[in-house]
Enzyme design. Structure first.
Site, PDB file in Angstrom:
ATOM      1  N   ARG A 192       0.901  -1.251   0.039  1.00 28.26           N
ATOM      2  CA  ARG A 192       0.099  -0.069  -0.125  1.00 28.26           C
ATOM      3  C   ARG A 192       0.780   1.230  -0.108  1.00 28.26           C
ATOM      4  O   ARG A 192       1.987   1.111   0.506  1.00 28.26           O
ATOM      5  CB  ARG A 192      -0.794   0.098   1.136  1.00 28.26           C
ATOM      6  CG  ARG A 192      -1.433  -1.333   1.648  1.00 28.26           C
ATOM      7  CD  ARG A 192      -2.762  -1.108   2.383  1.00 28.26           C
ATOM      8  NE  ARG A 192      -2.260  -0.708   4.028  1.00 28.26           N
ATOM      9  CZ  ARG A 192      -3.173  -0.715   4.733  1.00 28.26           C
ATOM     10  NH1 ARG A 192      -4.392  -0.943   4.696  1.00 28.26           N
ATOM     11  NH2 ARG A 192      -2.703  -0.471   6.015  1.00 28.26           N
ATOM     12  N   ASP A 268      -9.354   3.213  14.601  1.00 37.24           N
ATOM     13  CA  ASP A 268      -7.896   2.981  14.078  1.00 37.24           C
ATOM     14  C   ASP A 268      -8.165   2.760  12.449  1.00 37.24           C
ATOM     15  O   ASP A 268      -7.000   2.542  11.746  1.00 37.24           O
ATOM     16  CB  ASP A 268      -7.552   1.368  14.557  1.00 37.24           C
ATOM     17  CG  ASP A 268      -8.599   0.429  14.496  1.00 37.24           C
ATOM     18  OD1 ASP A 268      -9.691   0.793  14.904  1.00 37.24           O
ATOM     19  OD2 ASP A 268      -8.146  -0.591  14.024  1.00 37.24           O
ATOM     20  N   ASN A 269      -9.285   2.781  11.937  1.00 42.16           N
ATOM     21  CA  ASN A 269      -9.391   2.684  10.438  1.00 42.16           C
ATOM     22  C   ASN A 269      -9.648   4.028   9.980  1.00 42.16           C
ATOM     23  O   ASN A 269     -10.099   4.037   8.758  1.00 42.16           O
ATOM     24  CB  ASN A 269     -10.436   1.694  10.111  1.00 42.16           C
ATOM     25  CG  ASN A 269      -9.709   0.370  10.417  1.00 42.16           C
ATOM     26  OD1 ASN A 269      -8.575   0.066  10.525  1.00 42.16           O
ATOM     27  ND2 ASN A 269     -10.848  -0.724  10.610  1.00 42.16           N
TER      28      ASN A 269
END
Ligand code: AMP
Ligand code: MG
Length: 525
Positions: A192, A268-269
């Site tokens: 990523r 956390d996302n």
């Protein structure tokens, strides 16, 4: 490969002093050193030349042995030290403590064309944050992340990118349905790429531990590199929070525009840059059901359903505000920003749907027109993508007949999953809505053709429907990567008519209605 390394995160932020790759709580640090686990038979399944280019990697380099080794975690980039980031998070409404990169490892930060990118392998082995899990990822979830992040980018939705999709060559055990039937699957690794992988949870974990010193260091770092127009003082911190809230809002509006359901909007996302991040059990709205979520783990409460994404984002922003509070020590300006979010959302949402139906000028009846549209879309299963895309073919001078016939719906009729239900009350609602819409169009100045041009730029023709990924995954599992490439190419131009690709502009096939991976997904990945 000659990447220009510029490891600011490593150099400017405190590291966990323990070097061993053992699972633990990590305090007073933003990351821990962790090297990818080597694998025996790695294989590149696909790479994005678009992303390679923004990093300064040539096509030949992307086809080299070195690329294969580096982006499967089998060789380190010269002069770099890989690391996993420390963060916490609120999961499904509850503080979960330290989470961290349990299966993500940042290889390096690189600069190219005056832009800064972090390269991160997902699924390349355990880190100090892996808790009880294995640090790995399987092919199906990796195909989904790889294709979707690139598709979202081309749709114009803020997102992290993906450079490559690889097989690790190893097998990974997963219990897809969490029902006691674990099986081996192919292990995979996605590289990523993002300007930063910092999340709301990166700040929350420090605040929760009352480590205000590291919190300030991290916030100052964030401002310096990612929000350079914010000064390193209280006013700057407030401005920072405001900008994060605006970016988050913008991202959610885009999700609502294209029919994307993230599925796990835990803090956390939530990217500090308002990027779509962590593609897990996400899904695309097929029939227009605002209460839909693909995530089976959330099936009971549907916390992260399509229609609630904006209020959840706001809830997450409140958690970020709480985390930043120790540096600001004033609640009022933060509350004001959160209140503004609500007002701004209402206006932006209205503007976004208006654009989808081709309305430019302001009219007092617009809100009602849109509310009525959403109601009627929910009356019988109607495909969101097909409906909006085909609505641009409606002509200004269409006449809705008095009689009970459906021909006035011809342009959008393909969108109905159960056309036989378009009668009686449902038909009455559609007639009513079309009459109001056509009347409203008279107030606009654009010709049919010009309106279509504009509408087709916000209503994608091709999205990564849930079943499409599954078709690509099933073939890839058998070693055939051609559908991954076909979808990757298709989704590079989601707003364009593409000859030979009409087969992907169809409603979800019936077989996919209840198939795992198509209409429902677990967090197992
Ligand atoms: P998610 O909700 O999928 O973004 O993940 C939540 C947390 O679990 C993050 O800290 C991940 O790094 C961690 N995690 C998820 N899957 C794994 C895995 N297979 N191994 C290690 N950590 C994982
Ligand atoms: Mg995550």
């Amino acid at each position: 490969m000659k990447l220009q390394i510029n490891d600011t995160f490593l150099k400017e932020l405190p590291a966990d002093p323990i070097k061993e790759n053992t699972r633990r709580q990590v305090s007073e640090a933003c990351y821990s050193f962790a090297e990818p686990t080597k694998t025996e038979f790695p294989e590149i399944v696909h790479f994005s030349f678009d992303v390679a280019k923004i990093l300064g990697i040539t096509e030949d380099e992307a086809k080299s042995e070195e690329f294969l080794k580096v982006f499967t975690g089998n060789q380190l980039i010269e002069n770099t030290t890989p690391y996993a980031m420390c963060y916490g998070g609120h999961q499904f409404g509850h503080w979960a403590g330290q989470l961290g990169d349990g299966r993500a490892i940042n290889l390096a930060e690189v600069s190219h064309n005056e832009k800064q990118w972090t390269l991160q392998l997902k699924g390349a082995g355990a880190t100090p944050y892996s808790r009880t899990a294995d640090g790995l990822a399987v092919l199906r979830s990796s195909v989904r992340e790889y294709l979707c992040s690139e598709a979202m980018f081309h749709l114009g939705v803020p997102t992290t990118r993906a450079l490559s999709l690889s097989l690790s060559g190893d097998q990974v055990m997963r219990d897809v349905l969490y029902n006691g039937n674990p099986a081996y699957e192919k292990g995979a690794i996605v590289c990523r790429v993002s300007p930063s992988f910092l999340r709301f949870g990166s700040y929350e974990v420090l605040s929760a531990r009352q480590d205000h010193k590291t919190l300030k260091t991290l916030v100052d770092y964030t401002l310096k590199h990612l929000y350079p127009n914010c000064e390193l003082n209280k006013a700057g911190y407030i401005q920072f929070f405001k900008e994060v809230s605006l970016k988050t809002l913008d991202m959610v509006i885009h999700w609502q525009r294209v029919g994307f359901v993230h599925g796990v909007m835990n803090t956390d996302n939530m990217s500090i840059l308002g990027l779509t991040i962590d593609y897990g059990p996400y899904g695309w709205l097929e029939d227009y059901n605002k209460a839909w979520t693909p995530n089976t783990t959330d099936a009971e409460h549907k916390r992260y359903q399509f229609g609630k994404q904006s209020s959840i984002a706001l809830w997450n922003l409140l958690k970020l505000a709480n985390a930043l509070y120790p540096l600001i020590e004033e609640a009022e300006p933060l509350e004001e920003i959160l209140n503004d979010y609500k007002k701004l959302y209402a206006g932006k949402y209205l503007g976004m749907i208006k654009a989808k139906i081709g309305l430019e000028i302001n009219d007092e009846g617009d809100l009602k027109l849109i509310e009525d549209l959403e109601t009627v879309l929910g009356k019988t299963e109607t495909d969101m993508t097909i409906f909006y895309r085909n609505l641009s073919n409606v002509s200004n001078d269409l006449v809705v007949p008095e009689r009970d016939e459906v021909s006035f719906l011809d342009t959008v009729f393909d969108a109905f999953y159960k056309p036989e239900e378009v009668k009686g009350e449902v038909l009455f609602f559609w007639k009513d809505w079309f009459n109001s819409y056509l009347e409203r169009l008279q107030k606009e100045t654009k010709s049919d053709a010009d309106r279509k041009l504009i509408m087709d730029k916000v209503n994608p023709k091709y999205v990564l429907r849930n079943y499409m990924s599954q078709v690509a995954i099933d073939a890839a599992d058998k070693g055939d990567y051609s559908i991954i490439d076909e979808l990757y190419q298709l989704l590079k131009q989601p707003y364009s008519e593409q000859e030979g690709s009409e087969k992907w502009f169809v409603k979800r096939p019936e077989w996919a209605r209840t198939k795992v991976g198509c209409s429902m997904l677990s967090c197992s990945s």
